[in-house]
Design a protein around this motif. Structure first.
Motif, mmCIF file in Angstrom:
data_model
loop_
_atom_site.group_PDB
_atom_site.id
_atom_site.type_symbol
_atom_site.label_atom_id
_atom_site.label_comp_id
_atom_site.label_asym_id
_atom_site.label_seq_id
_atom_site.Cartn_x
_atom_site.Cartn_y
_atom_site.Cartn_z
ATOM 1 N N ALA A 102 0.807 -1.221 0.000
ATOM 2 C CA ALA A 102 0.000 0.000 0.000
ATOM 3 C C ALA A 102 0.840 1.272 0.000
ATOM 4 O O ALA A 102 0.336 2.347 0.326
ATOM 5 N N GLY A 103 2.132 1.148 -0.318
ATOM 6 C CA GLY A 103 2.978 2.332 -0.352
ATOM 7 C C GLY A 103 3.240 2.928 1.011
ATOM 8 O O GLY A 103 3.609 4.098 1.123
ATOM 9 N N GLY A 104 3.048 2.136 2.058
ATOM 10 C CA GLY A 104 3.264 2.624 3.418
ATOM 11 C C GLY A 104 4.733 2.852 3.713
ATOM 12 O O GLY A 104 5.614 2.456 2.939
ATOM 13 N N PRO A 105 4.996 3.495 4.850
ATOM 14 C CA PRO A 105 6.386 3.754 5.229
ATOM 15 C C PRO A 105 7.086 2.473 5.689
ATOM 16 O O PRO A 105 6.448 1.445 5.930
ATOM 17 N N VAL A 106 8.381 2.581 5.834
ATOM 18 C CA VAL A 106 9.193 1.488 6.365
ATOM 19 C C VAL A 106 8.731 1.215 7.797
ATOM 20 O O VAL A 106 8.383 2.148 8.528
ATOM 21 N N PRO A 107 8.697 -0.049 8.234
ATOM 22 C CA PRO A 107 8.323 -0.341 9.625
ATOM 23 C C PRO A 107 9.189 0.438 10.621
ATOM 24 O O PRO A 107 10.347 0.754 10.347
ATOM 25 N N GLU A 108 8.589 0.727 11.768
ATOM 26 C CA GLU A 108 9.279 1.481 12.817
ATOM 27 C C GLU A 108 10.418 0.666 13.410
ATOM 28 O O GLU A 108 10.388 -0.562 13.401
#
Length: 152
Positions: A102-108
């Motif tokens: 979904a084009g989300g950010p890199v995991p924290e």
């Protein structure tokens, strides 16, 4: 030719180095929890064994039979899994899935090493293999605390 260049980029030196050095790459003897996950698309499998104490992973082992991307993901998990809670593992799984699909950010942090797998976003047929180790770890750790093992 462009497709070959893309594949070379996808299988970077860092990914191949991770795949060659998977931490905790052996099954545990008498684990408290064990989960095997398989990708029907490519046939990759990952079996995760773990023990939990006070809500945290205390022992971890994994048997990884996957492509280099799945192996790299298992290596990244193996580097940070000890001391993690079921909630942290489930959150990392969900963030990795969002990053890929979904084009989300890199995991924290401490799961931000999964950034190396950003080029795999474009290869949907590789997503299942990349997610296997984290899905299995999240499911196994959830068994300890009775929390939901699956993403919504």
């Amino acid at each position: 030719m462009a497709e070959n260049a893309d594949l070379i980029k996808l299988y970077s030196g860092r990914i191949l180095a991770l795949a060659a050095e998977i931490p905790h790459h052996a099954r545990l003897e008498a684990p408290q929890f064990s989960v095997k996950r398989r990708s029907p698309l490519c046939g990759s499998t990952v079996t995760v064994d773990l023990d939990m104490a006070d809500g945290r992973v205390t022992r971890f082992g994994q048997d990884v039979k996957a492509c280099a991307l799945g192996q790299a993901a298992a290596a990244l998990l193996g580097q940070v899994v000890l001391g993690r809670s079921a909630t942290e593992l489930a959150q990392a799984r969900d963030q990795l899935r969002a990053m890929l699909t979904a084009g989300g950010p890199v995991p924290e942090a401490p799961f931000d090493g999964f950034e190396v797998l950003l080029p795999a976003r474009e290869y949907r047929n590789r997503h299942a293999s990349i997610l296997l180790a984290l899905e299995a770890a999240a499911e196994a750790s959830a068994m300890a605390g009775g929390i939901s093992a699956h993403a919504p």
